[in-house]
Design a protein around this motif. Structure first.
Motif, PDB file in Angstrom:
ATOM      1  N   ASP A  74       0.832  -1.210   0.000  1.00 53.31           N
ATOM      2  CA  ASP A  74       0.000   0.000   0.000  1.00 53.31           C
ATOM      3  C   ASP A  74       0.866   1.259   0.000  1.00 53.31           C
ATOM      4  OD1 ASP A  74      -2.560   1.404   0.125  1.00 53.31           O
ATOM      5  OD2 ASP A  74      -1.895   1.988   2.137  1.00 53.31           O
ATOM      6  N   LEU A  75       1.916   1.272   0.780  1.00 56.15           N
ATOM      7  CA  LEU A  75       2.828   2.420   0.816  1.00 56.15           C
ATOM      8  C   LEU A  75       3.446   2.636  -0.570  1.00 56.15           C
ATOM      9  CD1 LEU A  75       4.368   4.640   2.329  1.00 56.15           C
ATOM     10  CD2 LEU A  75       6.005   2.883   3.064  1.00 56.15           C
ATOM     11  N   ALA A  76       3.923   1.566  -1.179  1.00 50.41           N
ATOM     12  CA  ALA A  76       4.514   1.672  -2.519  1.00 50.41           C
ATOM     13  C   ALA A  76       3.473   2.156  -3.531  1.00 50.41           C
ATOM     14  CB  ALA A  76       5.091   0.325  -2.953  1.00 50.41           C
ATOM     15  N   ARG A  77       2.272   1.645  -3.437  1.00 47.69           N
ATOM     16  CA  ARG A  77       1.193   2.027  -4.364  1.00 47.69           C
ATOM     17  C   ARG A  77       0.861   3.521  -4.211  1.00 47.69           C
ATOM     18  NH1 ARG A  77      -1.235  -2.339  -4.162  1.00 47.69           N
ATOM     19  NH2 ARG A  77      -2.165  -2.076  -2.113  1.00 47.69           N
ATOM     20  N   GLN A  78       0.806   4.001  -2.965  1.00 53.62           N
ATOM     21  CA  GLN A  78       0.510   5.420  -2.723  1.00 53.62           C
ATOM     22  C   GLN A  78       1.595   6.313  -3.335  1.00 53.62           C
ATOM     23  OE1 GLN A  78      -2.368   6.514  -1.495  1.00 53.62           O
ATOM     24  NE2 GLN A  78      -2.953   4.363  -1.345  1.00 53.62           N
ATOM     25  N   LEU A  79       2.830   5.905  -3.201  1.00 60.36           N
ATOM     26  CA  LEU A  79       3.929   6.666  -3.804  1.00 60.36           C
ATOM     27  C   LEU A  79       3.856   6.624  -5.326  1.00 60.36           C
ATOM     28  CD1 LEU A  79       6.681   5.512  -1.322  1.00 60.36           C
ATOM     29  CD2 LEU A  79       5.956   7.888  -1.664  1.00 60.36           C
ATOM     30  N   GLU A  80       3.602   5.448  -5.868  1.00 62.62           N
ATOM     31  CA  GLU A  80       3.507   5.286  -7.321  1.00 62.62           C
ATOM     32  C   GLU A  80       2.390   6.161  -7.898  1.00 62.62           C
ATOM     33  OE1 GLU A  80       4.186   2.490 -10.885  1.00 62.62           O
ATOM     34  OE2 GLU A  80       5.413   2.999  -9.170  1.00 62.62           O
ATOM     35  N   GLU A  81       1.250   6.201  -7.215  1.00 67.05           N
ATOM     36  CA  GLU A  81       0.124   7.028  -7.683  1.00 67.05           C
ATOM     37  C   GLU A  81       0.467   8.512  -7.688  1.00 67.05           C
ATOM     38  OE1 GLU A  81      -3.326   6.216  -5.300  1.00 67.05           O
ATOM     39  OE2 GLU A  81      -3.493   4.157  -6.045  1.00 67.05           O
ATOM     40  N   ARG A  82       1.437   8.908  -6.909  1.00 65.44           N
ATOM     41  CA  ARG A  82       1.840  10.308  -6.811  1.00 65.44           C
ATOM     42  C   ARG A  82       3.142  10.591  -7.572  1.00 65.44           C
ATOM     43  NH1 ARG A  82      -1.315   8.484  -3.189  1.00 65.44           N
ATOM     44  NH2 ARG A  82      -2.812   9.806  -2.105  1.00 65.44           N
ATOM     45  N   ALA A  83       3.480   9.666  -8.464  1.00 64.42           N
ATOM     46  CA  ALA A  83       4.655   9.795  -9.352  1.00 64.42           C
ATOM     47  C   ALA A  83       5.976   9.856  -8.590  1.00 64.42           C
ATOM     48  CB  ALA A  83       4.511  10.998 -10.283  1.00 64.42           C
ATOM     49  N   VAL A  84       6.034   9.225  -7.420  1.00 66.06           N
ATOM     50  CA  VAL A  84       7.290   9.129  -6.677  1.00 66.06           C
ATOM     51  C   VAL A  84       7.932   7.806  -7.058  1.00 66.06           C
ATOM     52  CG1 VAL A  84       8.366   8.984  -4.397  1.00 66.06           C
ATOM     53  CG2 VAL A  84       6.448  10.554  -4.780  1.00 66.06           C
ATOM     54  N   ARG A  85       9.099   7.872  -7.673  1.00 63.60           N
ATOM     55  CA  ARG A  85       9.787   6.680  -8.166  1.00 63.60           C
ATOM     56  C   ARG A  85      11.047   6.352  -7.370  1.00 63.60           C
ATOM     57  NH1 ARG A  85       5.487   6.561 -10.287  1.00 63.60           N
ATOM     58  NH2 ARG A  85       5.002   6.973 -12.436  1.00 63.60           N
ATOM     59  N   ARG A  86      11.532   7.355  -6.619  1.00 66.56           N
ATOM     60  CA  ARG A  86      12.789   7.165  -5.901  1.00 66.56           C
ATOM     61  C   ARG A  86      12.767   7.990  -4.622  1.00 66.56           C
ATOM     62  NH1 ARG A  86      18.476   6.107  -7.046  1.00 66.56           N
ATOM     63  NH2 ARG A  86      19.736   7.552  -5.865  1.00 66.56           N
ATOM     64  N   LEU A  87      13.266   7.398  -3.545  1.00 71.57           N
ATOM     65  CA  LEU A  87      13.406   8.073  -2.253  1.00 71.57           C
ATOM     66  C   LEU A  87      14.791   7.792  -1.712  1.00 71.57           C
ATOM     67  CD1 LEU A  87      10.079   6.944  -0.542  1.00 71.57           C
ATOM     68  CD2 LEU A  87      10.583   9.235  -1.390  1.00 71.57           C
ATOM     69  N   VAL A  88      15.412   8.803  -1.133  1.00 70.79           N
ATOM     70  CA  VAL A  88      16.674   8.606  -0.422  1.00 70.79           C
ATOM     71  C   VAL A  88      16.520   9.271   0.944  1.00 70.79           C
ATOM     72  CG1 VAL A  88      19.166   8.928  -0.382  1.00 70.79           C
ATOM     73  CG2 VAL A  88      17.993   8.627  -2.582  1.00 70.79           C
ATOM     74  N   PHE A  89      16.489   8.442   1.982  1.00 70.40           N
ATOM     75  CA  PHE A  89      16.425   8.929   3.350  1.00 70.40           C
ATOM     76  C   PHE A  89      17.860   9.073   3.860  1.00 70.40           C
ATOM     77  CE2 PHE A  89      12.400   6.734   2.786  1.00 70.40           C
ATOM     78  CZ  PHE A  89      11.486   7.620   3.360  1.00 70.40           C
ATOM     79  N   GLU A  90      18.154  10.203   4.507  1.00 71.25           N
ATOM     80  CA  GLU A  90      19.490  10.455   5.030  1.00 71.25           C
ATOM     81  C   GLU A  90      19.406  10.831   6.500  1.00 71.25           C
ATOM     82  OE1 GLU A  90      21.479  13.296   2.541  1.00 71.25           O
ATOM     83  OE2 GLU A  90      20.785  12.313   0.719  1.00 71.25           O
ATOM     84  N   ALA A  91      20.532  10.775   7.189  1.00 74.12           N
ATOM     85  CA  ALA A  91      20.585  11.034   8.631  1.00 74.12           C
ATOM     86  C   ALA A  91      20.099  12.436   8.995  1.00 74.12           C
ATOM     87  CB  ALA A  91      22.001  10.815   9.156  1.00 74.12           C
ATOM     88  N   ASP A  92      20.134  13.384   8.061  1.00 75.83           N
ATOM     89  CA  ASP A  92      19.669  14.752   8.319  1.00 75.83           C
ATOM     90  C   ASP A  92      18.147  14.844   8.430  1.00 75.83           C
ATOM     91  OD1 ASP A  92      22.232  15.998   8.216  1.00 75.83           O
ATOM     92  OD2 ASP A  92      22.189  15.810   6.032  1.00 75.83           O
ATOM     93  N   LEU A  93      17.463  13.752   8.147  1.00 80.79           N
ATOM     94  CA  LEU A  93      16.000  13.744   8.186  1.00 80.79           C
ATOM     95  C   LEU A  93      15.512  14.225   9.554  1.00 80.79           C
ATOM     96  CD1 LEU A  93      13.317  12.838   6.759  1.00 80.79           C
ATOM     97  CD2 LEU A  93      13.609  10.670   7.963  1.00 80.79           C
TER      98      LEU A  93
END
Length: 185
Positions: A74-93
């Protein structure tokens, strides 16, 4: 990838709660804290977390194995529906950035499109530690800081008060005036 899967499951739970609870509800803060801690734990252990979203699954960048199939669909599907194809989480988050990410993720895809897309809505503010698609948060933050309004020349403000501060302020003003006159000629 078991740790990454657990982290994504936690993020998926947070997203579900984010949809359920109204903005400002205390339960949202608890969900956010738990998800942020899970992400920070993963980032401390393994460094930046670079993910691709393909279909209903997550993939670590450069990996041939999907992560959490059936558990984070579901999380992946929600991102896909919003045209999010790539995420990079970093320690500065920070938690503010994660909160803005969740806010953008619960917005209707049509509303996001009308407002310029997921990245435009998400990066409308000071975001750090999360790259969405190809938007580099460091460059966006630097541009926003560079574009911030600056006080006009000669508008020097000192927060403290007292006779020494008054003297220092007057000296600083004279110094600035001298520099301005020198470089104006």
């Amino acid at each position: 990838t078991a740790d990454v899967c657990a982290t994504l499951v936690e993020l998926g739970r947070t997203l579900k709660g984010w949809r359920f609870y109204a903005r400002g509800h205390g339960a949202r803060r608890e969900l956010l804290d738990r998800s942020w801690r899970a992400l920070q734990g993963e980032l401390r252990r393994n460094g930046p977390l670079a993910l691709e979203v393909r279909g209903d699954a997550f993939w670590c960048v450069g990996s041939d194995t999907a992560i959490g199939v059936g558990r984070v669909d579901d999380l992946a599907r929600q991102l896909e529906e919003r045209a999010v194809r790539r995420l990079v989480f970093e320690a500065d988050l920070d938690d503010e950035t994660l909160s803005a990410f969740l806010d953008a993720l619960v917005a209707a895809p049509e509303a996001l499109t009308a407002d310029g897309g997921f990245e435009a809505v998400f990066y409308d503010g000071s975001r750090r530690g999360l790259q969405v698609n190809e938007a580099d948060w460091r460059n966006l933050l630097a541009r926003a800081q560079f574009a911030a309004p600056r006080p006009p020349p000669g508008d020097v403000r000192i927060a403290a008060t007292g006779p020494i501060v008054g003297f220092a302020e007057a000296s600083l003003r004279r110094f600035i005036e001298t520099l301005t006159e020198t470089f104006a000629h």
